[in-house]
Design a protein around this motif. Structure first.
Motif, PDB file in Angstrom:
ATOM      1  N   GLY A 170       0.817  -1.217   0.000  1.00 28.03           N
ATOM      2  CA  GLY A 170       0.000   0.000   0.000  1.00 28.03           C
ATOM      3  C   GLY A 170       0.845   1.257   0.000  1.00 28.03           C
ATOM      4  N   PHE A 171       1.929   1.262   0.766  1.00 26.16           N
ATOM      5  CA  PHE A 171       2.816   2.414   0.816  1.00 26.16           C
ATOM      6  C   PHE A 171       3.498   2.643  -0.534  1.00 26.16           C
ATOM      7  CE2 PHE A 171       7.077   4.166   1.489  1.00 26.16           C
ATOM      8  CZ  PHE A 171       6.735   5.389   2.041  1.00 26.16           C
ATOM      9  N   VAL A 172       4.010   1.558  -1.127  1.00 30.73           N
ATOM     10  CA  VAL A 172       4.697   1.675  -2.413  1.00 30.73           C
ATOM     11  C   VAL A 172       3.726   2.147  -3.493  1.00 30.73           C
ATOM     12  CG1 VAL A 172       5.828   0.346  -4.245  1.00 30.73           C
ATOM     13  CG2 VAL A 172       6.531   0.047  -1.873  1.00 30.73           C
ATOM     14  N   ALA A 173       2.517   1.591  -3.503  1.00 27.06           N
ATOM     15  CA  ALA A 173       1.533   2.001  -4.501  1.00 27.06           C
ATOM     16  C   ALA A 173       1.179   3.472  -4.356  1.00 27.06           C
ATOM     17  CB  ALA A 173       0.276   1.146  -4.386  1.00 27.06           C
ATOM     18  N   THR A 174       1.099   3.937  -3.127  1.00 23.71           N
ATOM     19  CA  THR A 174       0.763   5.337  -2.897  1.00 23.71           C
ATOM     20  C   THR A 174       1.913   6.266  -3.269  1.00 23.71           C
ATOM     21  OG1 THR A 174      -0.691   4.689  -1.087  1.00 23.71           O
ATOM     22  CG2 THR A 174      -0.022   6.984  -1.161  1.00 23.71           C
ATOM     23  N   GLN A 175       3.145   5.909  -2.909  1.00 21.80           N
ATOM     24  CA  GLN A 175       4.286   6.779  -3.137  1.00 21.80           C
ATOM     25  C   GLN A 175       4.837   6.712  -4.563  1.00 21.80           C
ATOM     26  OE1 GLN A 175       5.382   9.011  -0.849  1.00 21.80           O
ATOM     27  NE2 GLN A 175       3.613   8.318   0.309  1.00 21.80           N
ATOM     28  N   VAL A 176       5.027   5.522  -5.072  1.00 20.82           N
ATOM     29  CA  VAL A 176       5.681   5.356  -6.366  1.00 20.82           C
ATOM     30  C   VAL A 176       4.725   5.617  -7.514  1.00 20.82           C
ATOM     31  CG1 VAL A 176       6.847   3.686  -7.874  1.00 20.82           C
ATOM     32  CG2 VAL A 176       7.394   3.764  -5.442  1.00 20.82           C
ATOM     33  N   PHE A 177       3.514   5.090  -7.426  1.00 26.43           N
ATOM     34  CA  PHE A 177       2.569   5.222  -8.523  1.00 26.43           C
ATOM     35  C   PHE A 177       1.661   6.434  -8.368  1.00 26.43           C
ATOM     36  CE2 PHE A 177       3.410   0.570  -8.320  1.00 26.43           C
ATOM     37  CZ  PHE A 177       4.173   0.510  -9.475  1.00 26.43           C
ATOM     38  N   HIS A 178       1.897   7.237  -7.346  1.00 27.92           N
ATOM     39  CA  HIS A 178       1.178   8.489  -7.100  1.00 27.92           C
ATOM     40  C   HIS A 178      -0.336   8.297  -7.068  1.00 27.92           C
ATOM     41  CE1 HIS A 178       4.970  10.508  -7.447  1.00 27.92           C
ATOM     42  NE2 HIS A 178       5.161   9.947  -8.637  1.00 27.92           N
ATOM     43  N   LEU A 179      -0.758   7.212  -6.435  1.00 28.04           N
ATOM     44  CA  LEU A 179      -2.177   7.000  -6.233  1.00 28.04           C
ATOM     45  C   LEU A 179      -2.633   7.867  -5.070  1.00 28.04           C
ATOM     46  CD1 LEU A 179      -2.337   3.110  -6.502  1.00 28.04           C
ATOM     47  CD2 LEU A 179      -2.957   4.771  -8.243  1.00 28.04           C
ATOM     48  N   SER A 180      -3.879   8.246  -5.098  1.00 28.19           N
ATOM     49  CA  SER A 180      -4.400   9.075  -4.015  1.00 28.19           C
ATOM     50  C   SER A 180      -4.874   8.210  -2.857  1.00 28.19           C
ATOM     51  CB  SER A 180      -5.544   9.939  -4.530  1.00 28.19           C
ATOM     52  OG  SER A 180      -6.591   9.114  -4.996  1.00 28.19           O
ATOM     53  N   GLY A 181      -4.135   7.185  -2.559  1.00 29.64           N
ATOM     54  CA  GLY A 181      -4.516   6.249  -1.507  1.00 29.64           C
ATOM     55  C   GLY A 181      -5.201   5.043  -2.126  1.00 29.64           C
ATOM     56  N   ILE A 182      -5.107   3.957  -1.460  1.00 31.06           N
ATOM     57  CA  ILE A 182      -5.756   2.748  -1.946  1.00 31.06           C
ATOM     58  C   ILE A 182      -7.261   2.941  -1.804  1.00 31.06           C
ATOM     59  CG2 ILE A 182      -5.928   0.262  -1.606  1.00 31.06           C
ATOM     60  CD1 ILE A 182      -3.266   1.205  -2.767  1.00 31.06           C
ATOM     61  N   GLN A 183      -8.005   2.482  -2.797  1.00 33.19           N
ATOM     62  CA  GLN A 183      -9.412   2.830  -2.944  1.00 33.19           C
ATOM     63  C   GLN A 183     -10.326   2.283  -1.850  1.00 33.19           C
ATOM     64  OE1 GLN A 183     -10.200   5.081  -5.191  1.00 33.19           O
ATOM     65  NE2 GLN A 183      -8.030   5.135  -5.627  1.00 33.19           N
ATOM     66  N   GLY A 184     -10.149   1.070  -1.441  1.00 36.10           N
ATOM     67  CA  GLY A 184     -11.011   0.513  -0.410  1.00 36.10           C
ATOM     68  C   GLY A 184     -10.730  -0.961  -0.211  1.00 36.10           C
ATOM     69  N   PHE A 185     -11.361  -1.526   0.794  1.00 39.99           N
ATOM     70  CA  PHE A 185     -11.096  -2.907   1.167  1.00 39.99           C
ATOM     71  C   PHE A 185     -11.466  -3.883   0.058  1.00 39.99           C
ATOM     72  CE2 PHE A 185     -12.056  -6.929   3.309  1.00 39.99           C
ATOM     73  CZ  PHE A 185     -10.898  -7.085   4.049  1.00 39.99           C
ATOM     74  N   PHE A 186     -12.530  -3.632  -0.673  1.00 40.00           N
ATOM     75  CA  PHE A 186     -13.004  -4.562  -1.686  1.00 40.00           C
ATOM     76  C   PHE A 186     -12.531  -4.214  -3.097  1.00 40.00           C
ATOM     77  CE2 PHE A 186     -16.098  -4.965   1.769  1.00 40.00           C
ATOM     78  CZ  PHE A 186     -15.951  -6.318   2.015  1.00 40.00           C
ATOM     79  N   ASP A 187     -11.618  -3.279  -3.219  1.00 41.93           N
ATOM     80  CA  ASP A 187     -11.092  -2.884  -4.520  1.00 41.93           C
ATOM     81  C   ASP A 187     -10.001  -3.865  -4.957  1.00 41.93           C
ATOM     82  OD1 ASP A 187     -10.989  -1.118  -6.747  1.00 41.93           O
ATOM     83  OD2 ASP A 187      -9.111  -0.319  -5.946  1.00 41.93           O
ATOM     84  N   LEU A 188     -10.013  -4.247  -6.234  1.00 41.92           N
ATOM     85  CA  LEU A 188      -9.053  -5.220  -6.748  1.00 41.92           C
ATOM     86  C   LEU A 188      -7.611  -4.717  -6.632  1.00 41.92           C
ATOM     87  CD1 LEU A 188      -8.553  -7.925  -8.150  1.00 41.92           C
ATOM     88  CD2 LEU A 188      -8.819  -6.732 -10.338  1.00 41.92           C
ATOM     89  N   SER A 189      -7.386  -3.428  -6.876  1.00 39.57           N
ATOM     90  CA  SER A 189      -6.020  -2.895  -6.797  1.00 39.57           C
ATOM     91  C   SER A 189      -5.468  -2.975  -5.376  1.00 39.57           C
ATOM     92  CB  SER A 189      -5.972  -1.452  -7.302  1.00 39.57           C
ATOM     93  OG  SER A 189      -6.725  -0.605  -6.471  1.00 39.57           O
ATOM     94  N   THR A 190      -6.316  -2.820  -4.387  1.00 41.10           N
ATOM     95  CA  THR A 190      -5.893  -2.951  -2.997  1.00 41.10           C
ATOM     96  C   THR A 190      -5.418  -4.366  -2.718  1.00 41.10           C
ATOM     97  OG1 THR A 190      -7.501  -1.278  -2.344  1.00 41.10           O
ATOM     98  CG2 THR A 190      -6.644  -2.705  -0.605  1.00 41.10           C
ATOM     99  N   TRP A 191      -6.172  -5.345  -3.154  1.00 42.49           N
ATOM    100  CA  TRP A 191      -5.816  -6.744  -2.932  1.00 42.49           C
ATOM    101  C   TRP A 191      -4.555  -7.113  -3.690  1.00 42.49           C
ATOM    102  CZ3 TRP A 191      -7.599 -10.080   0.579  1.00 42.49           C
ATOM    103  CH2 TRP A 191      -8.738  -9.683   1.291  1.00 42.49           C
ATOM    104  N   LEU A 192      -4.423  -6.644  -4.924  1.00 44.21           N
ATOM    105  CA  LEU A 192      -3.216  -6.948  -5.698  1.00 44.21           C
ATOM    106  C   LEU A 192      -1.973  -6.363  -5.048  1.00 44.21           C
ATOM    107  CD1 LEU A 192      -4.468  -6.578  -9.374  1.00 44.21           C
ATOM    108  CD2 LEU A 192      -3.959  -8.675  -8.116  1.00 44.21           C
ATOM    109  N   CYS A 193      -2.067  -5.133  -4.570  1.00 40.50           N
ATOM    110  CA  CYS A 193      -0.925  -4.507  -3.875  1.00 40.50           C
ATOM    111  C   CYS A 193      -0.548  -5.302  -2.629  1.00 40.50           C
ATOM    112  CB  CYS A 193      -1.256  -3.072  -3.482  1.00 40.50           C
ATOM    113  SG  CYS A 193      -1.313  -1.930  -4.847  1.00 40.50           S
TER     114      CYS A 193
END
Length: 94
Positions: free
Chosen positions: A44-67
């Protein structure tokens, strides 16, 4: 997403990552879950910092689970490399 949600997500991600990492896993369930939680937080930290996401979307979001699963799998592989425990090592020793 709160820290409790990341812990729950990490427990599940650690179990999934353990199934995805090749070879026989010498570590126990506790180590797997601890690495899973740490991997979920790291992912979650890497996805937020490196890919400049505005935070992981939510518990049931596919990108959250993949990260979380990728982070847990990376930490499981790193643990196996650092400790030097591989399935081939155990088969050759008595």
């Amino acid at each position: 997403m709160g820290i409790i949600a990341w812990i729950i997500l990490g427990l599940v991600a650690g179990a999934v990552a353990r199934m995805l990492v090749p070879g026989k896993d010498p570590q126990g369930l506790i180590i797997t879950f601890v690495l899973g939680v740490a991997g979920a937080l790291l992912g979650g930290f890497v996805a937020t910092q490196v890919f400049h996401l505005s935070g992981i979307q939510g518990f049931f979001d596919l990108s959250t689970w993949l990260c979380a699963i990728v982070g847990a799998a990376v930490l499981l592989l790193a643990y196996q490399l650092i400790t030097g425990r591989h399935s081939d090592d155990r088969a050759g020793r008595r």
